[in-house]
Design a protein around this motif. Structure first.
Motif, PDB file in Angstrom:
ATOM      1  N   TYR A  21       0.857  -1.099  -0.027  1.00 32.41           N
ATOM      2  CA  TYR A  21       0.113  -0.157   0.235  1.00 32.41           C
ATOM      3  C   TYR A  21       0.899   1.163   0.059  1.00 32.41           C
ATOM      4  O   TYR A  21       0.538   2.120  -0.820  1.00 32.41           O
ATOM      5  N   HIS A  22       1.621   1.137   1.079  1.00 32.97           N
ATOM      6  CA  HIS A  22       2.754   2.639   1.064  1.00 32.97           C
ATOM      7  C   HIS A  22       3.621   2.778  -0.270  1.00 32.97           C
ATOM      8  O   HIS A  22       3.890   3.899  -0.756  1.00 32.97           O
ATOM      9  N   GLY A  24       2.667   1.909  -3.105  1.00 30.97           N
ATOM     10  CA  GLY A  24       1.749   2.285  -4.153  1.00 30.97           C
ATOM     11  C   GLY A  24       1.553   3.774  -3.856  1.00 30.97           C
ATOM     12  O   GLY A  24       1.374   4.666  -4.855  1.00 30.97           O
ATOM     13  N   ARG A  25       1.195   3.927  -2.884  1.00 32.95           N
ATOM     14  CA  ARG A  25       0.923   5.631  -2.530  1.00 32.95           C
ATOM     15  C   ARG A  25       2.301   6.581  -2.663  1.00 32.95           C
ATOM     16  O   ARG A  25       1.942   7.702  -3.077  1.00 32.95           O
ATOM     17  N   GLY A  27       3.899   5.896  -5.262  1.00 39.55           N
ATOM     18  CA  GLY A  27       3.929   6.047  -7.011  1.00 39.55           C
ATOM     19  C   GLY A  27       4.693   5.039  -7.660  1.00 39.55           C
ATOM     20  O   GLY A  27       5.120   4.974  -8.619  1.00 39.55           O
ATOM     21  N   GLU A  76     -11.187   6.005   3.295  1.00 41.49           N
ATOM     22  CA  GLU A  76     -10.313   5.802   2.092  1.00 41.49           C
ATOM     23  C   GLU A  76     -11.102   4.534   1.074  1.00 41.49           C
ATOM     24  O   GLU A  76     -10.935   4.850  -0.191  1.00 41.49           O
ATOM     25  N   THR A  77     -11.305   3.553   1.641  1.00 37.86           N
ATOM     26  CA  THR A  77     -11.407   2.338   0.950  1.00 37.86           C
ATOM     27  C   THR A  77     -12.704   1.871   1.247  1.00 37.86           C
ATOM     28  O   THR A  77     -13.337   1.129   0.008  1.00 37.86           O
ATOM     29  N   GLY A 159      -7.003  -0.727  -0.658  1.00 35.29           N
ATOM     30  CA  GLY A 159      -6.213   0.556  -0.793  1.00 35.29           C
ATOM     31  C   GLY A 159      -5.150   0.526  -1.754  1.00 35.29           C
ATOM     32  O   GLY A 159      -4.960   1.337  -2.437  1.00 35.29           O
ATOM     33  N   ALA A 160      -4.272  -0.555  -1.555  1.00 38.94           N
ATOM     34  CA  ALA A 160      -3.242  -0.761  -2.478  1.00 38.94           C
ATOM     35  C   ALA A 160      -3.789  -0.864  -3.997  1.00 38.94           C
ATOM     36  O   ALA A 160      -2.991  -0.236  -4.879  1.00 38.94           O
ATOM     37  N   GLN A 162      -6.286   0.322  -5.086  1.00 37.05           N
ATOM     38  CA  GLN A 162      -6.839   1.606  -5.705  1.00 37.05           C
ATOM     39  C   GLN A 162      -5.784   2.362  -6.020  1.00 37.05           C
ATOM     40  O   GLN A 162      -5.860   3.714  -6.823  1.00 37.05           O
ATOM     41  N   LEU A 163      -4.454   2.161  -5.307  1.00 38.71           N
ATOM     42  CA  LEU A 163      -3.204   3.150  -5.848  1.00 38.71           C
ATOM     43  C   LEU A 163      -2.425   2.405  -7.079  1.00 38.71           C
ATOM     44  O   LEU A 163      -1.288   2.772  -7.166  1.00 38.71           O
TER      45      LEU A 163
END
Length: 831
Positions: A21-22, A24-25, A27, A76-77, A159-160, A162-163
């Motif tokens: 997730y992080h 992905g956040r 980028g 968020e999710t 969430g991951a 989605q990123l």
């Protein structure tokens, strides 16, 4: 499935999904692989507790981030992570336990973690089902609680996605191959056959610039595939779920949930579960499992419950919650949870490898997962995290670590979860293991040992024939039994001389045509001339302090680098990577680890020259140790009796002194000769605790305390060791940071029975202005002393502050640097 990604995360538990997730956040094009189903490892049977409590500054940050992060996941999710913010009540049966909480609270204060103190009467009034007549009090965290491990993992996975992160299940990693610029990862498609998960025969390969392993119970398999050692081995953890408790059901008709309850002295946690209770003990005797591999037949499986092993903890729950006595057992869990020898996870670069990252050994994985993903992603994408991650770095363990050692220490770490975490504790399992030759001599003199990277090192010397009632192992959050002995040793160094064993120092010889150019680029200070010594620093890419070195120059292109013994493998990995990076540009560089070839004794005190002069063999013995022939910050090869010694004119205590580097096989002979020569001059053997106090009187910064990856040398007040006239690694980043905080020394009018430990909050009025990083007692000033960081406007000598010691604020004053002997007259004394 993708065949090329920026980052591959292996392992789909809470930790792995958070990292994906992080990343992905941030980028990064990221792929998450799981060999079974998401949450199929320890995540599925975790109790889901989110305790803030941790004595580690870095781990407290991990927990703090996780708790705050999880609270925003649903927005968020759209998935509810099942977070019940019921709080956390940590009870204490003894005054010593309350002292532990006071010390922990000092760390919590510096991080900004909210907490409250409660009396037994307040506990009983608020939660009347609890028995409180035998309690001293409690620490209450109102903002944490417990969470559903599967739900929070699935929320992070969504969430991951989605990123932009890809999540693939039923793929097992079979090989890792480094090509020089990227990783080729061999995979097998997994299928269910007869209830087991086995390779289907279908294979694939993924190319990744970076790989993160978060393989949980499978860490030993990961270690074999990578050809490294990972001291993450699971230990059995069992907990039981009761049938509904009628008293609790009735209570809940008019009241909110109980907080997560912890009776640390009884070694358990309890929380509500559908009208009943979950009891999770941390008992003695829980065995390590899967020392070499997880059987193919073991998936989301459990071990048989061992109720006999937890009988004491079960009875103590009934004592604390009397209504639970008549409630039957509804369910039980006994599953593997990974541990490490010190209980902290392994989070950071894999030793000896490039772009390979470990996230293994999470014994409190749900609590730490969010923060682990956040801070590891910072390190991977930005070069460094905003906090110093050294205490979590996988390279803190050296290659001497064996499977047997890790298993026994991990079992100990499990059983010590609720044992009092004294700052002066020395855990006994798997000791002694690494001993210098003088160990037996020191033990015969009453040495009480601690460990540094597995090495046995004297902490202090107690009475050889201890008086009745004296317990060397009696620890305290205040002044333990050892305190008066360390104080006497510190006084002896100031008045006569002390002999300190520093054999654990890490030592690397660096030489060759490219050595000088490399070290000039690698370190901040000017290189010493031949025959001289310098103190210098190697920086991170962020311009913060990565290693402190004493550099000895014995030839034009021949150097020895001395660094902290506790960070041997950690520093070595950094050095070797830097050499590999720079060697093509500057020319051949040879490097050799000579740590175990050389023992080190430090002889310091006003009588040090007199003691050495009786042993030295020289054509002019009367002047061999004079300032003219052997000046401060110089190195000479001398002979002490029959022992060839490389002597350094330095002293970490701030007194006249020498470091005596000698062939390890001659150590006992040299020890005997030094003790014999020192006796008429009042010399005593001295341990690490007295030395720690003495170096604070000189404002000497210590790595892991004042020095680390969250401060620059300029913030640490080390300007004199930084040559801004040359280019060196990390220089621009260091200058860009400026001075955000300042390192200071403080003299403290503290309580009569306690000194600071180096984790306490500093205040100016109602404003928290910093924290201590070291603490202790000053023999020279007759009061407590500490070092730490404050906001720059509070760094001026004479500034009056207050420091929180054992729950109360005590006066402290910022001193000039090196309050003892600021002009270094003792260090430079001539003979």
């Amino acid at each position: 499935m993708k065949t090329h990604v920026k980052a591959l995360v292996v392992g789909g538990g809470a930790v792995g999904t958070s990292i994906a997730y992080h990343l992905g956040r941030a980028g990064w094009d990221t792929l998450l692989l799981e060999r079974d189903e998401l949450t199929a490892g320890s995540t599925w049977h975790a109790a889901g507790l989110l305790p803030y409590f941790n004595m580690s500054y870095a781990t407290t940050h991990l927990h703090d981030y996780s708790i705050k992060f999880y609270k925003g996941l649903e927005e968020e999710t759209g998935l509810n992570p099942g977070f019940f913010v019921v709080g956390n009540l940590r009870m204490a049966q003894t005054s010593a336990r309350m002292d532990e909480y006071r010390l922990y609270a000092a760390t919590a204060e510096t991080v900004g973690v909210p907490f409250e103190w409660m009396t037994p009467d307040q506990i009983r009034e608020r939660w009347p089902l609890l028995r409180t007549d035998d309690l001293e009090g409690a620490l209450f965290h109102p903002t944490d609680g417990y969470i559903n491990p599967a739900d929070v993992t699935m929320a992070m996975a969504k969430g991951a996605r989605q990123l932009g992160v890809t999540v693939e299940r039923k793929w097992q990693v079979d090989s890792y191959t480094w090509t020089g610029s990227e990783w080729r990862v061999g995979l097998s498609k997994m299928v269910e056959r007869g209830g087991n998960l086995v390779p289907s025969g279908e294979t694939s390969e993924i190319v990744a610039e970076h790989v993160v392993t978060a393989t949980g119970n499978h860490a030993q398999r990961t270690a074999r595939l990578l050809g490294i050692k990972i001291p993450a081995i699971p230990v059995e953890h069992q907990y039981i779920v009761t049938e509904p408790d009628p008293a609790l059901v009735e209570y809940r008709k008019t009241h909110e949930q109980h907080p997560v309850l912890r009776d640390a002295d009884a070694k358990w946690y309890v929380r509500e579960e559908r009208g009943g209770w979950i009891l999770g003990p941390y008992e003695d005797g829980a065995p390590a499992r899967f020392l070499y591999d997880v059987p193919e037949s073991f998936r989301a499986d459990l071990f048989p419950l061992d109720l006999d092993r937890i009988e004491e903890e079960y009875m103590s729950m009934i004592h604390r919650i009397p209504s639970s006595e008549t409630v039957g057992l509804k369910d039980d869990y006994n599953g593997p949870i990974c541990y490490t020898p010190d209980g902290n996870p392994l989070l950071g670069p894999a030793p000896g490898l490039r772009n390979m990252w470990l996230a293994e050994g999470f014994s409190f994985g749900i609590t730490a997962a969010g923060g682990a993903g956040h801070y590891l992603a910072q390190v991977m994408t930005e070069g460094e995290a905003e906090i110093d991650m050294a205490s979590l770095d996988p390279r803190r363990y050296g290659p001497w670590m064996t499977t047997e050692y890790a298993a026994r220490k991990n079992e100990e770490a499990y059983s010590h979860v609720y044992v009092l975490h004294h700052p002066d504790e020395e855990r006994p399992a798997a000791r002694p293991l690494r001993t210098a030759p003088a160990y037996d001599r020191q033990k015969a003199l009453g040495a009480q040992f601690g460990t540094v990277n597995g090495w046995e090192r004297p902490n202090y010397y107690g009475p050889k024939d201890a008086p009745e009632g004296f317990d060397h192992d009696a620890r305290s959050f205040r002044r333990g039994n050892w305190w008066r002995h360390a104080a006497s040793e510190a006084q002896a160094v100031r008045e006569a001389a002390g002999l300190i064993d520093a054999t654990a120092f890490a030592k690397h010889r660096v030489w060759g045509p490219g050595a000088t150019a490399f070290l000039d680029w690698f370190t901040t200070n000017r290189l010493p001339k031949v025959g001289r010594i310098n103190l210098t620093y190697a920086l991170t890419v962020a311009g913060t302090i990565r290693v402190e070195y004493t550099i000895i120059r014995t030839g034009e292109d021949d150097y020895t680098l001395i660094s902290s013994g506790g960070n041997h493998a950690y520093d070595q990995d950094f050095l070797y990577h830097a050499i590999a990076e720079k060697e093509p540009e500057v020319g051949r560089i040879n490097v050799q680890d000579v740590t175990t070839q050389w023992g080190v004794f430090a002889l310091a005190g006003p009588k040090a020259r007199d003691i050495l002069s009786t042993l030295i063999r020289d054509a002019e013995p009367d002047t061999a140790l004079s300032n003219k022939r052997f000046p401060w910050l110089s190195v000479r090869d001398i002979e002490l009796g029959m022992v060839p010694v490389r002597a350094l004119r330095v002293a970490y205590t701030g007194e006249l002194g020498w470091e005596l580097h000698h062939p390890i096989e001659m150590q006992t002979h040299l020890w005997d000769k030094l003790m014999e020569a020192g006796a008429p001059h009042g010399m005593v053997p001295v341990g690490a605790r007295a030395q720690n106090w003495l170096r604070q009187e000189k404002s000497y910064r210590a790595y892991g305390n004042e020095l680390g990856r969250d401060a620059t040398p300029l913030e640490a007040g080390l300007d004199r060791f930084v040559d801004l006239g040359k280019e060196f690694h990390g220089k621009a980043a260091m200058q860009d940071k400026g001075v955000r905080t300042a390192c200071v020394t403080l003299l403290i009018d503290g309580p009569e029975d306690a000194d600071p430990w180096g984790r306490e909050a500093l205040y100016q009025g109602d404003r928290r202005v910093g924290r201590l990083t070291s603490g202790g007692w000053s023999a020279a000033f007759g009061k407590s002393i500490g070092m730490g960081y404050v906001v720059p406007d509070c760094a001026t000598p004479g500034t009056r502050l207050e420091v929180r010691i054992m729950g109360d604020l005590w006066p402290a004053e910022v001193t000039e640097d090196s309050p003892y002997d600021p002009q270094n007259l003792s260090l430079r004394a001539d003979g």
